[in-house]
Design an enzyme around this catalytic site. Sequence first.
Site, PDB file in Angstrom:
ATOM      1  N   ASP A 171       0.938  -1.195  -0.052  1.00 50.59           N
ATOM      2  CA  ASP A 171      -0.121  -0.024   0.162  1.00 50.59           C
ATOM      3  C   ASP A 171       0.706   1.379   0.064  1.00 50.59           C
ATOM      4  O   ASP A 171       0.269   2.270   0.687  1.00 50.59           O
ATOM      5  CB  ASP A 171      -0.892  -0.045   1.269  1.00 50.59           C
ATOM      6  CG  ASP A 171      -2.163   1.120   1.152  1.00 50.59           C
ATOM      7  OD1 ASP A 171      -2.252   1.551  -0.018  1.00 50.59           O
ATOM      8  OD2 ASP A 171      -2.662   1.623   2.114  1.00 50.59           O
TER       9      ASP A 171
ATOM     10  N   CYS B 105     -20.110  -8.272   6.114  1.00 47.10           N
ATOM     11  CA  CYS B 105     -19.992  -9.320   5.098  1.00 47.10           C
ATOM     12  C   CYS B 105     -20.252 -10.916   5.882  1.00 47.10           C
ATOM     13  O   CYS B 105     -19.486 -11.141   6.689  1.00 47.10           O
ATOM     14  CB  CYS B 105     -18.716  -9.270   4.355  1.00 47.10           C
ATOM     15  SG  CYS B 105     -18.278 -10.661   3.396  1.00 47.10           S
TER      16      CYS B 105
END
Length: 367
Positions: free
Chosen positions: A150, A264
């Site tokens: 990242d 989720c």
Amino acid sequence: MPTCNQWNSHQFVSQIQTWARELGFSQTGIADIDLSSAEAGLSAWLAAGFHGSMLYMAAHGLKRARPAELVPGTVSVITVRMDYLPASTPRQPGEWQAMELGRLQRPTEGIVSVYARGRDYHKVLRARLQKLAERIGEEIGPFGHRAFTDSAPVLEAELASRSGQGWRGKHTLLLNREAGSMFFLGEIYVDIDLPPSAPVTPHCGSCQACIDICPTQAIIAPGKLDARRCISYLTIEHAGPIPLELRHLMGNRIYGCDDCQLACPWNKFAQRSSLPDFDERQGLSGQQLATLFGWSEDAFLRLTEGSPIRRIGHERWLRNIALAMGNALRGGVANPADEAALRASLQGRADHPNEVVREQVAWALDP
């Protein structure tokens, strides 16, 4: 360029995976560097302005989808993921998600995203990726490589999905059948020709729980995220005032947002980290907004040392907390003492030298 004989290349990948597990990585795969099929989607996302003020996204353009342009000589990408749930996370399926969602019902408490409550993942993964590269070099000799997590124009989720780490969920994050989405990703670009790992099939089906729960409706369609509406973007990447029309939707989230992941179903399989680095730091979980808002800049720097939170700086930290305090006051604080503490804390920074902080404080105090 170092090479592996065809008959032992798969064996060598297996050896890399073993070394990676020893370093705390949960899974390792190999991706090739032909990401041309992802270029159209990336270009359309940038053209729509969905990257907001993340100008670095547009500055590098399609280099994100062209690994060999970013690091000349790259022919393969080693991908890794690392689970990050703290060791103290409840183990009963669904319990930890319910616990995290319950924080939204305590408006005077500041919510820091789960991943940011421990040590900065950039530091943890980068150091271990470098150790993995060194171990490979000990085996085959010098080779060209560069590690990322990242931290550069890299299509991390795309590379991870192509190398069998999981599939892209409708929230655009990577999902894994054995680990949900609560993990970090990292890569090593290498000039070694390695056999790619087989991708996995998607398993979201008709579920759109992540889309339905998003507080700001930032997931505008399956697989399409408008970062300008995403609370993680607004609290971390965005430097200016928070748009007025989004403020009341942000609740008491002061650094990041986990809602799409909490909803989720696959995250009932989320795994706890094997490393102590991601255990929660004292003061970053379950803390009162008024307490956090009272941190001086020196205290902020001291208490967030080695944490990803430090990257946003003290002023953006204050802006985020002032917004959350305003939402708490607007929603009605049950305890008069808590309301008084919020107002007193805000009034103490009404003349803050930073214009954005001053405006956010004024908004919070204005009924």
